[in-house]
Scaffold this active site. Structure first.
Site, PDB file in Angstrom:
ATOM      1  N   ASP A   1      84.556  12.805  62.679  1.00 50.80           N
ATOM      2  CA  ASP A   1      83.428  12.434  63.541  1.00 50.80           C
ATOM      3  C   ASP A   1      82.176  13.284  63.285  1.00 50.80           C
ATOM      4  O   ASP A   1      81.591  13.836  64.220  1.00 50.80           O
ATOM      5  CB  ASP A   1      83.822  12.574  65.029  1.00 50.80           C
TER       6      ASP A   1
ATOM      7  N   GLU B   1      82.494   1.990  69.161  1.00 55.36           N
ATOM      8  CA  GLU B   1      82.444   3.363  69.687  1.00 55.36           C
ATOM      9  C   GLU B   1      81.494   4.195  68.827  1.00 55.36           C
ATOM     10  O   GLU B   1      80.812   3.660  67.944  1.00 55.36           O
ATOM     11  CB  GLU B   1      83.860   3.971  69.731  1.00 55.36           C
TER      12      GLU B   1
END
Ligand code: NAG
Ligand code: NAG
Ligand code: NAG
Ligand code: NAG
Ligand code: NAG
Ligand code: NAG
Ligand code: NAG
Ligand code: NAG
Ligand code: NAG
Ligand code: NAG
Length: 574
Positions: free
Chosen positions: A39, A207
């Site tokens: 991420d 997301e």
């Protein structure tokens, strides 16, 4: 080790020591942040000496959310951690779920400060900031924000409004999300009631949103498809931060889905520009091939070039490979600080006056009294005191008990990690050794253990659904006399070995395990040391660790090809 000849070949054709002129291509060696670095969120900050800064997820590892700095997008130094002391968010220490903790951070630079916003799943969502990313103490405590979702973004609009887009689970279906948005007021952290923003292209779950503004459009970059093989990068744009957004007809703009690439699960991107205006992107990826069975390092950070012409959609330079050509900034390792570069090997003797290296990790907050560098009478060692619970824990375990564990990420496909262990357990249950650690429910350990009143032995055991059988072997007297060495090695792309022997002597393999055992979930493997009394409160024997060495022996990039690890001595140039 058939692979050895391959890295020699790779080293001859590989890295050039000449600095490329602007716009001239050189080679990106992916991953740029190898090992457990999911991420990624990055910014380029001209005011801080033309430096790129990146942050990644850490789940239950502590310190959390490493900040890496680079001037060339190839050499990244660890300059600190955004989450580095319990006061910043005490509730982190109480999280039970092994897949909880710090999810995807967003790192931004605004108004002379660096900002992080993030969800600490199981604790709170919030933002915090620093005027100086090189100084851990300068990060503020977390300001909690009422954001009913995860993967929050932080975006300052031209009119000063602060927006956070995030993924919200639609209650009727736990596997379905929508991107929602709140306005945040600072410094209170108060938010408005959330509103629907965008669904992305309809590949569930959307997301990881990041909003950016360019040429009169607000862009919303998303991750869709979930973090496994179907992971993909999509983008939409609209005339306002509040939408509506139209989808790029070229979506997904980057993915490894339905391909045979070795670098799979490519998604969760961020985009930024360098000092000469070139665009770059980062994303997470798993070195697993489409079979997606063996990926002990978890989700790693990769780099790729991008093109983003005026008024146009961005075009991302995939597919992601271990070697890619792009106009990288010139090589420059002149980064402030004393932290390690992420691809560097370890060679630590814990000398008096030194501190625990900043890239070493604990699991949740450490019980600091259980770790001491060069304590009195034991110079050049790291002293571990045992936790009651072993690495797994037992029925009575609560997170604040702590587990005595300290490790570093596996950052190379092939590596050798070894330590010397000076340890004479005297109480039944006492145990200390080395571990290949993914989470408390997935780890493989080789320790010196006291099993009965008469003697100590070596025990190999593992935790997890496919854990191999426990092995107990006697310790030869010679090893005891000389002191012992324990070793973990990734000796090929799919297997690890666990070995022991006398210090400076011949080691003996005790067991091997397939890397599939630690290829699971959101995190990536660490190698490190542990100490426990396995619930026997009388067990207080210290374990003295010395000669901590980790050396990479090759980065596998698919199709039989490796490139050399940093510091690897394997013939010409290395
Ligand atoms: C964490 O749990 C401990 C008990 O184990 C409790 O005393 C403490 O208040 C909790 N802390 C937070 C921040 O929830
Ligand atoms: C680091 O930040 C702390 C907290 O703001 C401050 O007290 C300290 O002086 C800073 N250290 C340096 C070297 O700037
Ligand atoms: C933030 O919200 C709290 C609780 O609703 C309220 O008491 C406070 O006045 C708000 N602060 C600001 C600056 O709006
Ligand atoms: C959020 O900020 C925008 C821009 O200032 C404003 O138009 C909008 O009404 C705000 N949203 C809410 C729910 O207050
Ligand atoms: C967004 O997706 C959700 C879940 O599939 C769906 O219920 C909703 O109608 C969608 N909204 C829009 C505006 O497409
Ligand atoms: C991948 O294949 C699946 C199954 O055929 C298909 O539904 C999906 O659209 C494909 N996605 C991409 C990004 O190629
Ligand atoms: C640089 O590499 C890209 C591929 O990323 C290629 O399209 C381009 O032609 C190369 N440029 C030069 C000057 O070699
Ligand atoms: C950890 O301790 C528990 C409880 O004593 C025990 O059941 C388990 O086998 C131990 N696991 C490992 C890997 O040491
Ligand atoms: C005690 O442990 C030692 C070493 O593991 C082993 O060799 C021995 O057989 C054990 N003795 C008993 C009585 O279980
Ligand atoms: C690694 O070695 C094991 C034997 O220890 C073997 O079964 C496996 O096939 C090897 N993997 C590769 C990729 O060569």
């Amino acid at each position: 080790m058939k692979a050895v000849s391959l890295f020699i070949a790779a080293s001859l054709s590989g890295i050039s020591y000449c600095q490329p002129a602007k716009q001239q291509n050189s080679t990106i060696y992916n991953p740029i942040l190898p090992g457990f670095h999911p991420d990624p969120s990055c910014v380029f900050v001209k005011e801080w000496d033309n430096t790129f800064f990146c942050a990644t997820s850490t789940f239950l590892a502590f310190p959390g959310i490493p900040i890496y700095a680079s001037k060339d997008l190839q050499n990244f130094r660890l300059i600190g951690h955004a989450f580095n002391r319990p006061e910043q968010l005490p509730a982190f220490g109480n999280i039970t779920g092994q897949q909880q903790g710090w999810y995807a951070p967003t790192l931004r630079y605004h108004n002379n400060r660096f900002w992080i916003i993030n969800s600490c799943v199981g604790a709170a969502t919030g933002y915090w900031s620093t005027p100086d990313p090189y100084n851990n103490s300068a990060w503020t405590n977390v300001t909690p924000t009422d954001i009913p979702g995860y993967d929050p973004d932080l975006f300052w609009d031209t009119d000063g409004t602060i927006y956070s887009a995030f993924a919200k689970t639609v209650l009727s279906d736990p596997f379905t999300t929508e991107i929602h948005q709140v306005n945040i007021s600072m410094p209170s952290g108060n938010t408005t009631t959330d509103r629907f923003l965008w669904n992305g292209t309809g590949v569930q779950p959307p997301e990881g949103p990041h909003m950016m503004i360019k040429d009169g459009y607000h862009y919303l970059l998303l991750a869709e498809g979930g973090t496994a093989q179907a992971h993909q990068v999509t983008i939409g744009r609209g005339k306002s931060a509040q939408g509506p957004f139209e989808s790029d007809p070229a979506n997904p703009i980057l993915t490894a889905y339905n391909t045979s690439e070795y670098f799979q699960t490519v998604g969760h991107a961020d985009l930024f520009q360098d000092s000469v205006g070139n665009w770059w992107g980062v994303a997470l990826s798993t070195r697993s091939g489409p079979v997606y069975e063996t990926w002990p390092m978890g989700r790693e950070t990769v780099l790729y070039p991008a093109k983003w012409e005026k008024g146009q959609w961005p075009v991302l330079g995939g597919p992601i490979r271990g070697k890619m050509e792009a106009p990288l900034p010139p090589v420059n390792k002149n980064i402030r600080g004393t932290g390690a570069f992420v691809k560097d090997p370890d060679n630590y003797n814990f000398s008096p006056g030194s501190s625990i290296p900043s890239h070493f990790s604990y699991w949740r907050f450490p019980q600091t009294q259980n770790y001491a560098v060069s304590p009195k009478g034991h110079a050049n060692t790291l002293r571990l005191l045992p936790s009651r619970a072993n690495l797994t824990g037992d029925a009575a375990f609560v997170p604040t008990d702590g587990i005595t564990f300290i490790g570093r990420r596996q950052t190379d496909t092939l590596f050798t990690y070894s330590v010397d262990v000076d340890y004479s357990p005297s109480q039944i249950g006492e145990e200390s050794g080395v571990t290949l650690f993914l989470t408390q429910t997935y780890h493989v350990d080789l320790g010196i253990v006291r099993l009965n009143k008469t003697g100590n032995c070596l025990r190999f055991r593992a935790e997890g659904p496919n854990a191999p059988k426990e092995t107990v072997v006697a310790i030869p007297q010679k090893w005891c006399d000389q002191g012992m060495q324990l070793q973990i090695q990734a000796y090929n792309v799919t297997h690890f070995s666990f070995s022991a022997g006398p210090k400076d002597g011949q080691i003996k393999q005790i067991a091997t395990v397939p890397a599939t055992i630690v290829s699971n979930g959101f995190t990536g493997s660490f190698v490190g040391v542990y100490a426990t009394n396995n619930g026997n409160a009388k067990g207080k024997t210290p374990s003295y660790i010395s000669n901590w060495v980790y050396q990479g022996q090759g980065q596998y990039i698919g199709n039989g090809e490796f490139y050399p690890s940093n510091g690897q001595k394997s013939g010409a140039g290395f």
